[in-house]
Structure formats: C-alpha cells, structure tokens
Scaffold this motif. Structure first.
Motif, PDB file in Angstrom:
ATOM      1  N   ASP A   1       0.807  -1.219   0.000  1.00  0.00           N
ATOM      2  CA  ASP A   1       0.000   0.000   0.000  1.00  0.00           C
ATOM      3  C   ASP A   1       0.844   1.274   0.000  1.00  0.00           C
ATOM      4  O   ASP A   1       0.313   2.378   0.067  1.00  0.00           O
ATOM      5  CB  ASP A   1      -0.982   0.010   1.173  1.00  0.00           C
ATOM      6  CG  ASP A   1      -0.297  -0.180   2.523  1.00  0.00           C
ATOM      7  OD1 ASP A   1       0.955  -0.182   2.562  1.00  0.00           O
ATOM      8  OD2 ASP A   1      -1.012  -0.330   3.538  1.00  0.00           O
ATOM      9  N   THR A   2       2.173   1.107  -0.081  1.00  0.00           N
ATOM     10  CA  THR A   2       3.054   2.272  -0.229  1.00  0.00           C
ATOM     11  C   THR A   2       4.142   1.929  -1.250  1.00  0.00           C
ATOM     12  O   THR A   2       4.429   0.754  -1.511  1.00  0.00           O
ATOM     13  CB  THR A   2       3.752   2.650   1.092  1.00  0.00           C
ATOM     14  OG1 THR A   2       4.680   1.606   1.456  1.00  0.00           O
ATOM     15  CG2 THR A   2       2.749   2.868   2.213  1.00  0.00           C
ATOM     16  N   GLY A   3       4.741   2.988  -1.780  1.00  0.00           N
ATOM     17  CA  GLY A   3       5.804   2.785  -2.751  1.00  0.00           C
ATOM     18  C   GLY A   3       7.017   2.084  -2.149  1.00  0.00           C
ATOM     19  O   GLY A   3       7.612   1.194  -2.774  1.00  0.00           O
ATOM     20  N   ASP A   4       7.374   2.454  -0.939  1.00  0.00           N
ATOM     21  CA  ASP A   4       8.542   1.846  -0.280  1.00  0.00           C
ATOM     22  C   ASP A   4       8.319   0.343  -0.061  1.00  0.00           C
ATOM     23  O   ASP A   4       9.220  -0.472  -0.281  1.00  0.00           O
ATOM     24  CB  ASP A   4       8.827   2.534   1.055  1.00  0.00           C
ATOM     25  CG  ASP A   4       9.369   3.943   0.874  1.00  0.00           C
ATOM     26  OD1 ASP A   4      10.221   4.131  -0.021  1.00  0.00           O
ATOM     27  OD2 ASP A   4       8.936   4.849   1.597  1.00  0.00           O
ATOM     28  N   ALA A   5       7.103  -0.011   0.391  1.00  0.00           N
ATOM     29  CA  ALA A   5       6.795  -1.431   0.619  1.00  0.00           C
ATOM     30  C   ALA A   5       6.842  -2.200  -0.702  1.00  0.00           C
ATOM     31  O   ALA A   5       7.298  -3.346  -0.754  1.00  0.00           O
ATOM     32  CB  ALA A   5       5.420  -1.576   1.255  1.00  0.00           C
ATOM     33  N   ALA A   6       6.383  -1.559  -1.777  1.00  0.00           N
ATOM     34  CA  ALA A   6       6.395  -2.208  -3.092  1.00  0.00           C
ATOM     35  C   ALA A   6       7.829  -2.505  -3.543  1.00  0.00           C
ATOM     36  O   ALA A   6       8.138  -3.608  -4.006  1.00  0.00           O
ATOM     37  CB  ALA A   6       5.699  -1.322  -4.119  1.00  0.00           C
ATOM     38  N   LEU A   7       8.711  -1.525  -3.387  1.00  0.00           N
ATOM     39  CA  LEU A   7      10.109  -1.707  -3.810  1.00  0.00           C
ATOM     40  C   LEU A   7      10.772  -2.826  -3.012  1.00  0.00           C
ATOM     41  O   LEU A   7      11.563  -3.612  -3.554  1.00  0.00           O
ATOM     42  CB  LEU A   7      10.882  -0.402  -3.655  1.00  0.00           C
ATOM     43  CG  LEU A   7      10.495   0.711  -4.653  1.00  0.00           C
ATOM     44  CD1 LEU A   7      11.106   2.040  -4.232  1.00  0.00           C
ATOM     45  CD2 LEU A   7      10.926   0.335  -6.068  1.00  0.00           C
ATOM     46  N   GLN A   8      10.445  -2.908  -1.724  1.00  0.00           N
ATOM     47  CA  GLN A   8      11.007  -3.967  -0.883  1.00  0.00           C
ATOM     48  C   GLN A   8      10.504  -5.347  -1.334  1.00  0.00           C
ATOM     49  O   GLN A   8      11.282  -6.297  -1.437  1.00  0.00           O
ATOM     50  CB  GLN A   8      10.650  -3.725   0.580  1.00  0.00           C
ATOM     51  CG  GLN A   8      11.332  -4.712   1.527  1.00  0.00           C
ATOM     52  CD  GLN A   8      11.099  -4.365   2.991  1.00  0.00           C
ATOM     53  OE1 GLN A   8      10.669  -3.262   3.313  1.00  0.00           O
ATOM     54  NE2 GLN A   8      11.367  -5.301   3.878  1.00  0.00           N
TER      55      GLN A   8
END
Length: 229
Positions: free
Chosen positions: A36-43
């Motif tokens: 639900d966030t860009g940072d979580a997606a990249l991880q």
C-alpha cells in the motif's frame, strides 16, 4: 505459490480498490501479493520479484510514477511489465506514464474484465506458457493447456518438473538461465531444493527430447547455466 502461477504484485493504497484487484487476480488463477506504499512495493519486488506489477500512480511516499522510473532504469527489473492505474485521464498524463516506462495505462474507474485482459496480454508477452499459449521451437511444440509436448511427429512423455523446465526455456529461447533462476521459476521461490537437482532434471529432459532422434536442443553454458538453442 505454485511455480506455474504468474506472480502479480498490486500496489494500491485504497483498501477497497486493492481488495477488488486482488480478488479478481486470484480468481484468474494468479498468485497475488500487495503493497500500500511505494517503499513497501520496492522492498517486495527486491525480495520476491513478480511477473507483473499493477501500480497506482498516486501513493503515499514514493509515487507510482517514480517507482516505475526506478524499475525501468535497473537492468534486473527493466523487462518487468507494469500496468499503471490512474484517475488522471488527460492525454498528457497518459503520455507521461508511458514515457516513464509503463507498459500499459488504465484510467480509473476501469472495467475489471478489461484490466484482466490487459494483464493477460502483458503476461502473454513475458510468460506465454502460463496463459495457455502453444509454444514452438524448431520441431518442438508445447501446448501449455493440454500439457502435451511433441517433437516432429512424436509425442513426448515429460514429468511435471521437466514440463515446467521446457516451458521456461521455450518462453525465452537463447536466454541463459542459472540454476538458481531455474529453481525460482520451476520449483517456486518458497521451496528449498539443492541446485544439483536442476542438473538431474535437465538430464531427464534431454533424454526425453532426444528419445526419437534429433540433436540435443539444450546447451550447457559453463559457469552460467543452461539455454535452449
């Protein structure tokens, strides 16, 4: 997660929209993860690389357009299909999304049926065997729906693992796959299997392919892995 299932990552911060997307993708037979966030997606992409990303433009923190830009400049994720979702329907926004590297751009509100068709279209390009395509290479034909393989006029008997190996090779002829990459794609990312197991199954696949004659289409690339053709 089955190695046969395409793995789709949904990046959407609106809970209701995210649930609809995940439900319909799973109903289509895909393995689904979400962020639900860009940072979580990249991880998540770094930890478990997906086969396709459905990416919302407007996200808290790192925006979808920035995630798309970062993924498309990295060699290891450049070929990853990205379908961008946005409430921005203006032509200038659509052009910006596509120029940033998105493979497709869908304006909200959208038809779920249409979006699923677009997902299948992108996967047909990158993982054709998983969406029912018949693959051919020289005199070898692989029907991913009926799980039948022929070479010339001869039907071949392959075990499930050998079939998945051949599917992987036939989706990307000429590409050299390392043992680790084959383990991820064929056995699944969550299963521990010794890399020597790959060699055993490659041997079985070679034997089956050459049972009725013909040259061995599989190539061993010393220190790198295996390739078809």
């Amino acid at each position: 997660m089955s190695a046969d299932q395409p793995h789709v990552l949904v990046v959407e911060d609106e809970a209701a929209q995210r649930e609809v997307l995940c439900y319909n993708l799973e109903a289509e037979g895909f393995s689904v993860a979400y962020a639900d966030t860009g940072d979580a997606a990249l991880q998540l992409i770094a930890e478990t690389p997906p086969d396709l990303v459905v990416l919302d433009w407007m996200l808290p923190g790192v925006s979808g357009i920035e995630i798309c830009r970062r993924l498309k400049i990295r060699p290891e994720t450049r070929a990853l299909p990205i379908i961008m979702l946005s409430a921005r329907g203006e032509e200038v926004d659509r052009v910006r999304g596509l120029e940033t590297g998105a493979d497709d751009y869908v304006v909200k509100p959208f038809s779920v049926v249409e979006l699923m068709a677009r997902v299948r279209t992108q996967l047909r390009r990158t993982r054709p065997a998983t969406v029912g395509e018949t693959l051919t290479f020289d005199d070898i034909a692989l029907d991913s729906e009926t799980h039948r393989v022929t070479r010339g006029d001869h039907p071949l008997k392959l075990g499930p693992t050998e079939f998945r190996l051949l599917s992987t090779f036939m989706e990307r002829p000429g590409r050299v796959w390392s043992r680790e990459q084959l383990l991820d794609r064929v056995w699944g990312r969550d299963i521990y299997v010794d890399t020597r197991t790959v060699d055993v199954h490659i041997g079985r696949l070679r034997k089956a392919l050459c049972l009725h004659g013909g040259t061995d289409p599989l190539r061993t690339v010393r220190g790198a892995g295996y390739a078809l053709g």
